[in-house]
Design an enzyme around this catalytic site. Structure first.
Site, PDB file in Angstrom:
ATOM      1  N   ASN A 201      15.211 -14.773 -11.210  1.00 37.58           N
ATOM      2  CA  ASN A 201      15.887 -13.495 -11.850  1.00 37.58           C
ATOM      3  C   ASN A 201      16.965 -14.050 -12.829  1.00 37.58           C
ATOM      4  O   ASN A 201      17.743 -14.352 -12.583  1.00 37.58           O
ATOM      5  CB  ASN A 201      16.476 -12.735 -10.637  1.00 37.58           C
ATOM      6  CG  ASN A 201      17.264 -11.666 -11.258  1.00 37.58           C
ATOM      7  OD1 ASN A 201      17.145 -11.256 -12.363  1.00 37.58           O
ATOM      8  ND2 ASN A 201      18.305 -10.899 -10.392  1.00 37.58           N
TER       9      ASN A 201
ATOM     10  N   LYS B  72      18.472 -12.468 -15.003  1.00 35.02           N
ATOM     11  CA  LYS B  72      19.687 -11.262 -15.377  1.00 35.02           C
ATOM     12  C   LYS B  72      19.822 -11.340 -16.885  1.00 35.02           C
ATOM     13  O   LYS B  72      18.607 -11.551 -17.732  1.00 35.02           O
ATOM     14  CB  LYS B  72      20.900 -11.826 -14.635  1.00 35.02           C
ATOM     15  CG  LYS B  72      20.476 -12.285 -13.132  1.00 35.02           C
ATOM     16  CD  LYS B  72      21.748 -12.419 -12.547  1.00 35.02           C
ATOM     17  CE  LYS B  72      21.376 -12.409 -10.788  1.00 35.02           C
ATOM     18  NZ  LYS B  72      22.560 -12.583 -10.045  1.00 35.02           N
TER      19      LYS B  72
ATOM     20  N   HIS C 213      18.571  -4.362  -7.221  1.00 32.55           N
ATOM     21  CA  HIS C 213      19.239  -5.528  -7.212  1.00 32.55           C
ATOM     22  C   HIS C 213      20.768  -5.259  -7.031  1.00 32.55           C
ATOM     23  O   HIS C 213      21.252  -4.105  -7.658  1.00 32.55           O
ATOM     24  CB  HIS C 213      19.363  -6.377  -8.472  1.00 32.55           C
ATOM     25  CG  HIS C 213      19.762  -7.810  -8.482  1.00 32.55           C
ATOM     26  ND1 HIS C 213      21.358  -7.959  -8.696  1.00 32.55           N
ATOM     27  CD2 HIS C 213      19.568  -9.025  -8.185  1.00 32.55           C
ATOM     28  CE1 HIS C 213      21.602  -9.380  -8.283  1.00 32.55           C
ATOM     29  NE2 HIS C 213      20.426  -9.726  -8.209  1.00 32.55           N
TER      30      HIS C 213
ATOM     31  N   GLU D 216      23.200  -6.038  -8.274  1.00 32.94           N
ATOM     32  CA  GLU D 216      24.007  -5.594  -9.666  1.00 32.94           C
ATOM     33  C   GLU D 216      23.471  -4.217 -10.211  1.00 32.94           C
ATOM     34  O   GLU D 216      24.719  -3.582 -10.598  1.00 32.94           O
ATOM     35  CB  GLU D 216      23.967  -6.825 -10.663  1.00 32.94           C
ATOM     36  CG  GLU D 216      24.631  -7.980 -10.168  1.00 32.94           C
ATOM     37  CD  GLU D 216      23.746  -9.298 -10.553  1.00 32.94           C
ATOM     38  OE1 GLU D 216      22.996  -9.438 -11.470  1.00 32.94           O
ATOM     39  OE2 GLU D 216      24.166 -10.404  -9.958  1.00 32.94           O
TER      40      GLU D 216
ATOM     41  N   GLU E 224      19.358  -9.955   0.070  1.00 29.27           N
ATOM     42  CA  GLU E 224      20.387 -10.654  -0.518  1.00 29.27           C
ATOM     43  C   GLU E 224      21.978 -10.374  -0.297  1.00 29.27           C
ATOM     44  O   GLU E 224      22.553  -9.142  -0.801  1.00 29.27           O
ATOM     45  CB  GLU E 224      20.187 -10.635  -2.054  1.00 29.27           C
ATOM     46  CG  GLU E 224      19.028 -11.017  -2.798  1.00 29.27           C
ATOM     47  CD  GLU E 224      18.936 -11.379  -4.107  1.00 29.27           C
ATOM     48  OE1 GLU E 224      18.681 -12.327  -4.601  1.00 29.27           O
ATOM     49  OE2 GLU E 224      19.402 -10.257  -5.017  1.00 29.27           O
TER      50      GLU E 224
ATOM     51  N   GLY F 299      25.791 -15.579  -6.616  1.00 27.60           N
ATOM     52  CA  GLY F 299      26.531 -15.955  -7.689  1.00 27.60           C
ATOM     53  C   GLY F 299      28.115 -16.696  -7.226  1.00 27.60           C
ATOM     54  O   GLY F 299      28.811 -16.810  -7.963  1.00 27.60           O
TER      55      GLY F 299
ATOM     56  N   SER G 198      22.882 -17.744  -4.079  1.00 26.49           N
ATOM     57  CA  SER G 198      23.073 -19.262  -4.314  1.00 26.49           C
ATOM     58  C   SER G 198      22.235 -20.010  -3.466  1.00 26.49           C
ATOM     59  O   SER G 198      22.776 -21.030  -3.135  1.00 26.49           O
ATOM     60  CB  SER G 198      24.823 -19.236  -3.605  1.00 26.49           C
ATOM     61  OG  SER G 198      25.515 -18.430  -4.269  1.00 26.49           O
TER      62      SER G 198
END
Ligand code: PGA
Length: 249
Positions: free
Chosen positions: A9, A11, A94, A96, A166, A172, A212
């Site tokens: 991904n 992003k 996701h 985010e 996730e 991240g 991660s």
């Protein structure tokens, strides 16, 4: 046998030239693997990515899409637009998108419904926040995310679904769920699907771990029986790292 998948991904990273450069590096280094390898560049570079990957086994995914067929949704992209380009994989939900763009499970249920009706491979992301884990609420949160976004689907729709667990606290941050924590949650997810549908639906769905994942921890995470691969953020932006992660499957 469930499909093993390693998906990158990207992003909101990589301009056109950088996209082409990373894909050419990746193609040159791609190891033989039983895993399906997917990259998800930003919308504006999907077409260039498809062109760069002609003849390659690497597949291209979008990072998002809208649920509507077409119409007055300024700034949005439809499933048909993606399919028309030749992109038949999409990442939905996701963390985010959930955190910064207000996408909740009810909204995501509509997107998933459209994506599977269109026959797209749908990588559905979900996972608990740190507070949920600290308060021992992580299983309940994950169960409700699955139920609210996915459990109205017919059993047959599940052939199009890939899950990506996730935990938000691991995305991240450099903080990974331990391989045991990942396995425990993935087994719980499979059981939850089995209870809602059938064991054959549950056994058939690939469940990726994301958060991660790096060359140094991928093999141990992927060695767990209910972990069928990974959704990789930061490490997918460096060809050598992404290749090491593919080799770890
Ligand atoms: P990360 O991101 O690998 O950089 O933690 C994973 C993701 O957001 O899918």
């Amino acid at each position: 046998m469930r499909t093993k998948i390693v998906a990158g991904n990207w992003k909101m990273n990589k301009n056109l030239e950088e996209t082409e450069a990373l894909l050419s590096e990746l193609s040159a280094m791609l190891p033989d693997s039983t895993a399906e390898v997917i990259v998800a560049p930003t919308f504006v570079n999907l077409q260039a990515a498809l062109a760069a990957l002609q003849g390659s086994t690497i597949k291209v995914s979008a990072q998002n899409m809208h649920f509507a067929e077409s119409g007055a949704y300024t700034g949005e992209i439809s499933a048909d637009m993606l399919l028309n380009l030749g992109v038949d994989i999409v990442i939905l939900g996701h963390s985010e998108r959930r955190a910064y763009f207000g996408e909740d499970d009810a909204f995501l249920a509509k997107k998933v419904k459209t994506a599977v009706e269109k026959g797209m491979k749908t990588i559905f992301c979900f996972g608990e926040e740190l507070e949920d884990r600290k308060s021992d609420n992580h299983f309940a949160v994950v169960e409700s995310q699955l139920k609210n976004a996915l459990f109205d689907l017919d059993a047959s729709a599940w052939q199009h679904i890939v899950l990506a667990y996730e935990p938000v606290w691991a995305i991240g941050t450099g903080e990974t769920a331990s391989p045991e924590q990942a396995q425990e949650m993935h087994a719980f997810i499979r059981k939850t699907i089995s209870d809602a549908y059938t064991s054959s639906v549950a056994d058939g769905v690939s469940i990726l771990y994301g958060g991660s994942v790096k060359p140094g921890n991928a093999a141990e995470i992927f060695s767990k029986p209910d972990v069928d691969g990974g959704l990789i953020g930061g490490a997918s932006l460096v060809a050598a790292d992404f290749v090491e992660i593919i080799k770890a499957i």
